[in-house]
Structure formats: structure tokens, C-alpha cells
Design a protein around this motif. Structure first.
Motif, PDB file in Angstrom:
ATOM      1  N   MET A 165       0.912  -1.168  -0.092  1.00 11.91           N
ATOM      2  CA  MET A 165       0.122   0.122  -0.091  1.00 11.91           C
ATOM      3  C   MET A 165       0.871   1.299  -0.068  1.00 11.91           C
ATOM      4  N   TYR A 166       0.494   2.307  -0.208  1.00  9.58           N
ATOM      5  CA  TYR A 166       1.150   3.455  -0.559  1.00  9.58           C
ATOM      6  C   TYR A 166       1.212   4.025   1.104  1.00  9.58           C
ATOM      7  N   LYS A 167       2.424   4.649   1.298  1.00 11.19           N
ATOM      8  CA  LYS A 167       3.035   5.349   2.479  1.00 11.19           C
ATOM      9  C   LYS A 167       1.973   6.437   2.880  1.00 11.19           C
ATOM     10  N   SER A 168       1.339   7.154   1.980  1.00 12.72           N
ATOM     11  CA  SER A 168       0.497   8.292   2.187  1.00 12.72           C
ATOM     12  C   SER A 168      -0.928   7.736   2.899  1.00 12.72           C
ATOM     13  N   GLU A 169      -0.986   6.481   2.244  1.00  9.40           N
ATOM     14  CA  GLU A 169      -2.340   5.817   2.827  1.00  9.40           C
ATOM     15  C   GLU A 169      -2.227   4.697   4.037  1.00  9.40           C
ATOM     16  N   ASP A 195       5.175  15.413   8.969  1.00 15.15           N
ATOM     17  CA  ASP A 195       3.949  14.934   8.319  1.00 15.15           C
ATOM     18  C   ASP A 195       4.408  14.513   6.956  1.00 15.15           C
ATOM     19  N   ILE A 196       4.554  13.205   6.590  1.00 10.43           N
ATOM     20  CA  ILE A 196       4.967  12.787   5.343  1.00 10.43           C
ATOM     21  C   ILE A 196       4.043  12.898   4.279  1.00 10.43           C
ATOM     22  N   VAL A 197       2.824  13.116   4.381  1.00 13.35           N
ATOM     23  CA  VAL A 197       1.610  13.256   3.320  1.00 13.35           C
ATOM     24  C   VAL A 197       1.848  14.667   3.073  1.00 13.35           C
ATOM     25  N   ALA A 198       1.989  15.503   4.286  1.00 10.00           N
ATOM     26  CA  ALA A 198       2.151  16.975   3.702  1.00 10.00           C
ATOM     27  C   ALA A 198       3.622  17.462   2.893  1.00 10.00           C
ATOM     28  N   VAL A 199       4.583  16.509   3.127  1.00 10.85           N
ATOM     29  CA  VAL A 199       5.969  16.598   2.415  1.00 10.85           C
ATOM     30  C   VAL A 199       5.681  16.213   1.254  1.00 10.85           C
ATOM     31  N   TYR A 200       4.927  15.144   0.694  1.00 15.98           N
ATOM     32  CA  TYR A 200       4.950  14.541  -0.617  1.00 15.98           C
ATOM     33  C   TYR A 200       3.942  15.567  -1.419  1.00 15.98           C
ATOM     34  N   LYS A 201       2.960  16.213  -0.855  1.00 11.69           N
ATOM     35  CA  LYS A 201       2.144  17.287  -1.444  1.00 11.69           C
ATOM     36  C   LYS A 201       3.134  18.461  -1.721  1.00 11.69           C
ATOM     37  N   GLN A 202       3.862  18.878  -0.796  1.00 17.78           N
ATOM     38  CA  GLN A 202       4.661  20.012  -1.111  1.00 17.78           C
ATOM     39  C   GLN A 202       5.538  19.916  -2.316  1.00 17.78           C
ATOM     40  N   MET A 203       6.207  18.623  -2.541  1.00 15.19           N
ATOM     41  CA  MET A 203       7.067  18.403  -3.262  1.00 15.19           C
ATOM     42  C   MET A 203       6.581  18.195  -4.546  1.00 15.19           C
ATOM     43  N   GLY A 204       5.199  17.921  -4.565  1.00 12.63           N
ATOM     44  CA  GLY A 204       4.619  18.077  -6.113  1.00 12.63           C
ATOM     45  C   GLY A 204       4.015  19.236  -6.538  1.00 12.63           C
ATOM     46  N   GLU A 205       3.662  19.975  -5.557  1.00  6.81           N
ATOM     47  CA  GLU A 205       3.344  21.615  -5.578  1.00  6.81           C
ATOM     48  C   GLU A 205       4.326  22.087  -6.242  1.00  6.81           C
ATOM     49  N   GLY A 206       5.739  21.917  -5.488  1.00  4.68           N
ATOM     50  CA  GLY A 206       6.723  22.616  -5.850  1.00  4.68           C
ATOM     51  C   GLY A 206       7.190  22.324  -7.559  1.00  4.68           C
ATOM     52  N   LEU A 207       7.019  21.187  -7.794  1.00  3.91           N
ATOM     53  CA  LEU A 207       7.417  20.536  -9.336  1.00  3.91           C
ATOM     54  C   LEU A 207       6.141  21.388 -10.057  1.00  3.91           C
ATOM     55  N   THR A 230      -1.735   4.650   7.414  1.00  4.06           N
ATOM     56  CA  THR A 230      -2.178   5.489   8.598  1.00  4.06           C
ATOM     57  C   THR A 230      -0.814   4.912   9.795  1.00  4.06           C
ATOM     58  N   GLU A 231      -0.656   3.684  10.061  1.00  5.29           N
ATOM     59  CA  GLU A 231       0.180   3.437  11.044  1.00  5.29           C
ATOM     60  C   GLU A 231       1.569   3.820  10.751  1.00  5.29           C
ATOM     61  N   TYR A 232       2.018   3.695   9.350  1.00  6.88           N
ATOM     62  CA  TYR A 232       3.312   4.429   8.991  1.00  6.88           C
ATOM     63  C   TYR A 232       3.381   5.743   9.061  1.00  6.88           C
ATOM     64  N   HIS A 233       2.206   6.503   8.790  1.00  9.79           N
ATOM     65  CA  HIS A 233       2.247   7.781   8.681  1.00  9.79           C
ATOM     66  C   HIS A 233       2.158   8.423  10.220  1.00  9.79           C
ATOM     67  N   LYS A 234       1.721   7.832  11.247  1.00  4.03           N
ATOM     68  CA  LYS A 234       1.790   8.341  12.492  1.00  4.03           C
ATOM     69  C   LYS A 234       2.985   8.011  13.284  1.00  4.03           C
ATOM     70  N   GLY A 281      13.372  16.967   6.374  1.00  7.23           N
ATOM     71  CA  GLY A 281      12.663  15.791   7.213  1.00  7.23           C
ATOM     72  C   GLY A 281      12.152  14.550   6.516  1.00  7.23           C
ATOM     73  N   ALA A 282      12.537  14.746   5.061  1.00  7.18           N
ATOM     74  CA  ALA A 282      12.391  13.425   4.266  1.00  7.18           C
ATOM     75  C   ALA A 282      13.227  13.573   3.150  1.00  7.18           C
ATOM     76  N   THR A 283      14.791  13.582   3.603  1.00  7.12           N
ATOM     77  CA  THR A 283      15.751  13.729   2.700  1.00  7.12           C
ATOM     78  C   THR A 283      15.819  12.364   1.718  1.00  7.12           C
ATOM     79  N   GLY A 284      15.498  11.289   1.970  1.00  3.57           N
ATOM     80  CA  GLY A 284      15.546  10.248   1.060  1.00  3.57           C
ATOM     81  C   GLY A 284      14.688  10.375  -0.107  1.00  3.57           C
ATOM     82  N   SER A 285      13.464  10.667   0.643  1.00  3.97           N
ATOM     83  CA  SER A 285      12.434  10.833  -0.499  1.00  3.97           C
ATOM     84  C   SER A 285      12.422  11.872  -1.233  1.00  3.97           C
ATOM     85  N   PHE A 286      12.732  13.072  -0.625  1.00  9.98           N
ATOM     86  CA  PHE A 286      13.170  14.246  -1.778  1.00  9.98           C
ATOM     87  C   PHE A 286      14.235  13.884  -2.831  1.00  9.98           C
ATOM     88  N   THR A 287      15.396  13.097  -2.404  1.00  5.98           N
ATOM     89  CA  THR A 287      16.252  12.685  -3.307  1.00  5.98           C
ATOM     90  C   THR A 287      15.758  11.610  -4.572  1.00  5.98           C
TER      91      THR A 287
END
Length: 159
Positions: free
Chosen positions: A80-84, A99-111, A86-90, A125-131
Motif C-alpha cells: 500500500m502507499y505510505k501516504s495511505e 507529516d509525510i503526506v504534507a511533504v509529498y504534497k509540497q514536493m508535487g506542488e513545488g514541481l 496510517t500506522e506508518y504515517h503516525k 525531514g524527508a531527505t531520502g524521499s526528496f532525493t
């Protein structure tokens, strides 16, 4: 004295009018297109990276509409997706106060705003994901420039 002042004023006005009516030089050439003005081929482009040691596979989906990046989604999947998840997210939020969901959204909006993966601002806060995001977004954008897609509209990128 008044005649001299009037004559000087008339000369200044005539010179100004002559300069305004003179033919203009060639118009300036249009500036070269920047990456923000690059036209991409409309479609949906998905780049998937290599699965990490914890079993998560990063992926970016870029939607191009009217030649511009209109929507971007980044997530990581392991059943399942990380953003979905809830246990991983918490757990992530509790451990890193991010907030990983907010970080993913921020990266998408930035692009979407930058239209260039190299111009997306880093996210703390999410260096690996950002890379992963930057690498995969660049791959998806390259496909959007070429318009090359596999039969299902996706491609696989390494990274």
C-alpha cells in the motif's frame, strides 16, 4: 529675453518631437525559451525507482496538460502507499515530527510551480524521499519532453 527663452523652448520641443517620430531600430529578439516555457507532450508519465532495503518502491507520476506540468504525485509503495498507511504515517510523524503526506504534497506542488525538477526547493525531514523525488521527476519530465511512453503510458526509471 522672453523671445530667447521662447525660442529655446521651441527648439527643445522640435528636437523631442523629431526623436519621437524617428524610425525605430529593429525590434529586440524574443528571449530564448527557459525551462519554464518548455512544452511537454500531454500525457501521464510515471517513473518508478528501485525498492529500498525496507521494501518501499518510490514512484512519481507527472501529468502534463496543455504542454505544462499540471499535477504531480509522489509516493512510495509496499503493498500500500505510505501516504495511505496510517500506522506508518503516525510512526513517522511521532519519530521525526514530520507529516509525510504534507511533504509529498509540497514536493508535487513545488514541481508544478517550477516546471523543472532541479528548481524544486528541498524539503526538510524527508531527505531520502526528496532525493528519490528529484531523480524520478527528472526521468518523468525527460519522457514528457520526448513523448516516449510504453504501451500503458508508464516507464520505469532506475534510481
Amino acid at each position: 529675453m522672453k523671445k530667447l527663452l521662447s525660442l529655446a523652448l521651441i527648439v527643445v520641443l522640435v528636437v523631442a518631437m523629431a526623436a519621437a517620430c524617428a524610425p525605430k531600430s529593429e525590434p529586440a529578439a524574443a528571449p530564448p525559451a527557459t525551462n519554464n516555457e518548455a512544452a511537454y507532450k500531454d500525457g501521464t508519465y510515471t517513473a518508478k525507482g528501485d525498492t529500498d532495503e525496507r521494501g518501499w518502491t518510490p514512484e512519481v507520476t507527472v501529468v502534463v496538460k496543455d504542454g505544462k506540468i499540471s499535477e504531480v504525485k509522489y509516493d512510495e509503495v509496499r503493498g500500500m502507499y505510505k501516504s495511505e498507511d496510517t500506522e506508518y504515517h503516525k510512526a513517522f510523524k511521532d519519530a521525526k515530527n514530520v507529516d509525510i503526506v504534507a511533504v509529498y504534497k509540497q514536493m508535487g506542488e513545488g514541481l508544478v510551480a517550477a516546471q523543472d525538477s532541479e528548481k524544486v526547493a528541498a524539503v526538510a525531514g524527508a531527505t531520502g524521499s526528496f532525493t528519490n523525488f528529484k531523480t524520478l521527476a527528472a526521468e518523468a519530465i525527460a519522457q514528457a519532453k520526448d513523448g516516449d511512453k510504453l504501451k500503458d503510458g508508464n516507464f520505469k526509471a532506475s534510481g
